[in-house]
Design a protein around this motif. Sequence first.
Motif, short mmCIF file in Angstrom:
data_model
loop_
_atom_site.label_atom_id
_atom_site.label_comp_id
_atom_site.label_asym_id
_atom_site.label_seq_id
_atom_site.Cartn_x
_atom_site.Cartn_y
_atom_site.Cartn_z
N PHE A 111 33.40 53.07 39.87
CA PHE A 111 34.01 51.74 39.80
C PHE A 111 33.45 50.84 40.90
O PHE A 111 32.93 51.30 41.92
CB PHE A 111 35.54 51.82 39.91
CG PHE A 111 36.08 51.87 41.31
CD1 PHE A 111 36.48 50.70 41.96
CD2 PHE A 111 36.17 53.07 42.00
CE1 PHE A 111 36.98 50.74 43.26
CE2 PHE A 111 36.69 53.12 43.29
CZ PHE A 111 37.08 51.95 43.93
N ARG A 112 33.61 49.57 40.65
CA ARG A 112 33.25 48.52 41.61
C ARG A 112 34.43 47.57 41.73
O ARG A 112 34.99 47.13 40.71
CB ARG A 112 32.00 47.77 41.12
CG ARG A 112 31.71 46.47 41.86
CD ARG A 112 30.36 45.88 41.42
NE ARG A 112 30.24 45.79 39.98
CZ ARG A 112 30.65 44.77 39.24
NH1 ARG A 112 31.29 43.74 39.82
NH2 ARG A 112 30.47 44.76 37.95
N ALA A 113 34.83 47.24 42.94
CA ALA A 113 35.93 46.31 43.16
C ALA A 113 35.38 44.90 43.36
O ALA A 113 34.34 44.72 44.00
CB ALA A 113 36.76 46.73 44.37
N GLY A 114 36.09 43.93 42.82
CA GLY A 114 35.68 42.54 42.97
C GLY A 114 36.89 41.65 43.12
O GLY A 114 38.01 42.11 43.36
N ALA A 115 36.69 40.36 42.96
CA ALA A 115 37.74 39.37 43.18
C ALA A 115 37.77 38.36 42.06
O ALA A 115 36.74 38.01 41.49
CB ALA A 115 37.53 38.66 44.52
N VAL A 116 38.96 37.88 41.77
CA VAL A 116 39.15 36.75 40.85
C VAL A 116 39.84 35.65 41.63
O VAL A 116 40.93 35.85 42.17
CB VAL A 116 39.99 37.16 39.62
CG1 VAL A 116 40.26 35.94 38.74
CG2 VAL A 116 39.33 38.26 38.84
N GLY A 117 39.24 34.49 41.70
CA GLY A 117 39.79 33.38 42.46
C GLY A 117 39.21 33.34 43.86
O GLY A 117 38.50 34.25 44.30
N ASP A 118 39.51 32.27 44.57
CA ASP A 118 39.01 32.10 45.93
C ASP A 118 39.59 33.18 46.84
O ASP A 118 40.78 33.51 46.77
CB ASP A 118 39.38 30.72 46.46
CG ASP A 118 38.68 29.59 45.69
OD1 ASP A 118 37.61 29.88 45.12
OD2 ASP A 118 39.22 28.48 45.66
N VAL A 119 38.73 33.70 47.71
CA VAL A 119 39.15 34.77 48.61
C VAL A 119 39.70 34.18 49.90
O VAL A 119 38.99 33.47 50.63
CB VAL A 119 37.97 35.72 48.91
CG1 VAL A 119 38.40 36.80 49.90
CG2 VAL A 119 37.45 36.34 47.62
N ASP A 120 40.97 34.45 50.16
CA ASP A 120 41.59 34.03 51.41
C ASP A 120 41.13 34.97 52.52
O ASP A 120 41.17 36.20 52.35
CB ASP A 120 43.12 34.09 51.25
CG ASP A 120 43.87 33.57 52.45
OD1 ASP A 120 43.84 34.24 53.50
OD2 ASP A 120 44.49 32.49 52.34
N PRO A 121 40.69 34.45 53.67
CA PRO A 121 40.18 35.33 54.72
C PRO A 121 41.21 36.32 55.25
O PRO A 121 40.84 37.36 55.81
CB PRO A 121 39.72 34.36 55.81
CG PRO A 121 40.43 33.08 55.53
CD PRO A 121 40.60 33.02 54.06
N GLU A 122 42.50 36.01 55.09
CA GLU A 122 43.53 36.91 55.62
C GLU A 122 44.09 37.85 54.56
O GLU A 122 44.31 39.03 54.84
CB GLU A 122 44.67 36.09 56.23
CG GLU A 122 44.28 35.27 57.44
CD GLU A 122 45.45 34.49 57.99
OE1 GLU A 122 46.58 34.65 57.47
OE2 GLU A 122 45.25 33.72 58.94
N VAL A 123 44.32 37.35 53.36
CA VAL A 123 45.03 38.16 52.37
C VAL A 123 44.20 38.45 51.12
O VAL A 123 44.68 39.09 50.18
CB VAL A 123 46.35 37.48 51.96
CG1 VAL A 123 47.28 37.37 53.15
CG2 VAL A 123 46.10 36.11 51.32
N PRO B 222 41.80 37.81 47.59
CA PRO B 222 41.90 36.97 46.39
C PRO B 222 43.26 37.09 45.74
O PRO B 222 44.00 38.06 45.98
CB PRO B 222 40.81 37.56 45.48
CG PRO B 222 40.84 39.03 45.81
CD PRO B 222 41.12 39.09 47.30
N PRO B 223 43.63 36.15 44.89
CA PRO B 223 44.91 36.27 44.18
C PRO B 223 44.94 37.42 43.19
O PRO B 223 45.99 38.01 42.96
CB PRO B 223 45.06 34.92 43.48
CG PRO B 223 43.70 34.33 43.45
CD PRO B 223 42.97 34.86 44.63
N THR B 224 43.78 37.74 42.61
CA THR B 224 43.71 38.80 41.60
C THR B 224 42.61 39.80 41.95
O THR B 224 41.51 39.40 42.34
CB THR B 224 43.43 38.20 40.20
OG1 THR B 224 44.53 37.38 39.81
CG2 THR B 224 43.25 39.30 39.16
#
Length: 460
Positions: free
Chosen positions: A433-445, A447-449
């Motif tokens: 598997f590969r992990a990714g992000a959906v939506g803008d990535v917040d530097p602290e918390v 991505p939203p998805t």
Amino acid sequence: MFLTLTSTADSASDLGFLLHKHPDRVQAFDLSVGTAHVFYPESTDERCTVALLLEVDPVELARGNRFGDGFALGAYVNDRPYAASSLLAVALGRVFRSAMAGTCAARPDLVGVPLPLEIHVPAVPDDGDAALVARLFEPLGWQVSAGVGPLDPAVPAWGDSPYADVRLTGTFTVADALRHLYVLLPALDGGKHYWVGPDEVDKLVRSAGEWLGDHPERDWILRRSLAHRREYVADAVERLGVVEVPATPDEPSVPEVRPLSQVRREVVLAELRSARAASVVDLGCGEGALLRELLADPSFTRVVGADVSHRALRRAAERLGLDRMPDTVRARLTLLQSSVTYRDARLAGADAVVLMEVVEHVDADRLPSLERTVFGDARPRTVIVTTPNEEFNVRYPTLHAGTMRHTDHRFEWTRAQGEAWAAGVCAAYGYTFRAGAVGDVDPEVGPPTQLLVFTLGAAA
């Protein structure tokens, strides 16, 4: 203030079980603005009617000054004692709380069964628009009769009454029918008798999350229900997963960030194209938002939408225009009623399976069954999973600490938890598997998805 709900189903008196109110009893419930009475004008196996009568205490209304903003005597001279409003919705929620939640311990076999129902509300505010009630209820499947007469037959110059005598007919579960009233009656009234705060967003998502996002009058309903508070409307839009944030009247138009639901579909489509998937199963397809975009791209030669909910599949067929679809497109689409936790041979053989915002709706102890169904039995080359990132929840202004984005979520994972789950799946079924992000990535918390892309037997 008065409404009746009638069942004409076989064994119609079973309505009493669903409402948790015995037909042989008259019951009264104290509310902050008066007393709600529940009784049955008729109860036979052929026809059963329950009545909710709200006896409003005008002194309590005046003491709270809930309707005194319009003019000096507004707290004393108003239509609250007889016009269907937020007061009636609160009474529905108080008196029929268990029925609205879809629970019936005495007769669980009745829960979720659509019944032929009739609803009568004699005085519904219609904003002077005789077609408004129909525009709100007909998209949900109700047949609507809304009669408007003269305000005073003796004084024709006064014109029509601002209230409609409304009758609704349709086949629904009792829980759905009550939730429709609970959401739409206050919107029609437009003047809630209580302070509208962030909790109202939660109420809307909980009560109307299955249908409000696609309702043609969604923007109007949201603005009226949330007192034209733009920050609440925007939050509700995001959590309902719709395509745009409605503008508030008289508010300057400003560019909006694309909603997460749209970004999510774009990311999933890009991953499918990158994997060169020609046949795709959207498992837990809901009402077909991703299916529409898959069908728009002819490189996806076989598209399967599967969902456990027959109602969702019916809505998907309506939204996609299945009966008007060109034969060449229709031949590429299959809609299946199927569960993510049970083996289904019809799901096998696809290049890719998509679980978009699905896993969090499955009880944690049922996840092994989902894993076996998707990764063991269907066993596609590619599996794409999106799920909320729990860490991002602090960025939602109306989401209280410790609560989840949707009331039907069984859990929400942090990124570490999501990746730990993915690693376990890979070890058990031979995927990477590969992990990714959906939506803008917040530097602290982050991505939203979260995005998790699984590939069978090869490095991702």
